[in-house]
Design a protein around this motif. Sequence first.
Motif, PDB file in Angstrom:
ATOM      1  N   ALA A   1       0.850  -1.187   0.000  1.00 24.27           N
ATOM      2  CA  ALA A   1       0.000   0.000   0.000  1.00 24.27           C
ATOM      3  C   ALA A   1       0.889   1.241   0.000  1.00 24.27           C
ATOM      4  O   ALA A   1       1.948   1.256   0.630  1.00 24.27           O
ATOM      5  CB  ALA A   1      -0.901   0.006   1.217  1.00 24.27           C
ATOM      6  N   PRO A   2       0.478   2.292  -0.706  1.00 23.74           N
ATOM      7  CA  PRO A   2       1.284   3.520  -0.680  1.00 23.74           C
ATOM      8  C   PRO A   2       1.254   4.129   0.716  1.00 23.74           C
ATOM      9  O   PRO A   2       0.281   3.962   1.456  1.00 23.74           O
ATOM     10  CB  PRO A   2       0.587   4.421  -1.696  1.00 23.74           C
ATOM     11  CG  PRO A   2      -0.793   3.894  -1.802  1.00 23.74           C
ATOM     12  CD  PRO A   2      -0.707   2.427  -1.509  1.00 23.74           C
ATOM     13  N   PRO A   3       2.330   4.826   1.078  1.00 24.09           N
ATOM     14  CA  PRO A   3       2.348   5.424   2.413  1.00 24.09           C
ATOM     15  C   PRO A   3       1.269   6.495   2.538  1.00 24.09           C
ATOM     16  O   PRO A   3       0.882   7.132   1.562  1.00 24.09           O
ATOM     17  CB  PRO A   3       3.749   6.030   2.525  1.00 24.09           C
ATOM     18  CG  PRO A   3       4.203   6.201   1.115  1.00 24.09           C
ATOM     19  CD  PRO A   3       3.520   5.128   0.313  1.00 24.09           C
ATOM     20  N   ALA A   4       0.803   6.671   3.754  1.00 22.16           N
ATOM     21  CA  ALA A   4      -0.237   7.673   4.006  1.00 22.16           C
ATOM     22  C   ALA A   4       0.331   9.063   3.735  1.00 22.16           C
ATOM     23  O   ALA A   4       1.482   9.351   4.073  1.00 22.16           O
ATOM     24  CB  ALA A   4      -0.726   7.568   5.442  1.00 22.16           C
ATOM     25  N   PRO A   5      -0.457   9.929   3.112  1.00 25.83           N
ATOM     26  CA  PRO A   5       0.051  11.282   2.836  1.00 25.83           C
ATOM     27  C   PRO A   5       0.263  12.047   4.135  1.00 25.83           C
ATOM     28  O   PRO A   5      -0.419  11.825   5.140  1.00 25.83           O
ATOM     29  CB  PRO A   5      -1.054  11.917   1.996  1.00 25.83           C
ATOM     30  CG  PRO A   5      -2.272  11.130   2.299  1.00 25.83           C
ATOM     31  CD  PRO A   5      -1.812   9.740   2.648  1.00 25.83           C
TER      32      PRO A   5
END
Length: 101
Positions: free
Chosen positions: A80-84
């Motif tokens: 999963a992409p890192p949280a902004p």
Amino acid sequence: MRCVIARFPFDLTKAGVLESMKGVKPETVVGESVIIGRRVYPVMQVGQVVTRQDRRDFSAGEVVRAMTQLGFTVRGLPKAPPAPLTPLQHASAMLGSPIFV
């Protein structure tokens, strides 16, 4: 190789899996996948074609285990992409000081 998928024993071979998947169009991969030949198939699609069972009858882990033992390359779940960053965290990072929230 003998393996158990959904409580049923199957005698699977690498050549047999290749033959079963010949001509099958890969679905969109959103989870774990298996590379068979030059194509990437979702694990559950491979399990359904090879065992001729409904996808609800077996788990992805059972198919992953069987395909790994047969020597196929299995890819895990995509990361999963890192949280902004929040605006405060972003400003803190730009200033070079850590922020503890």
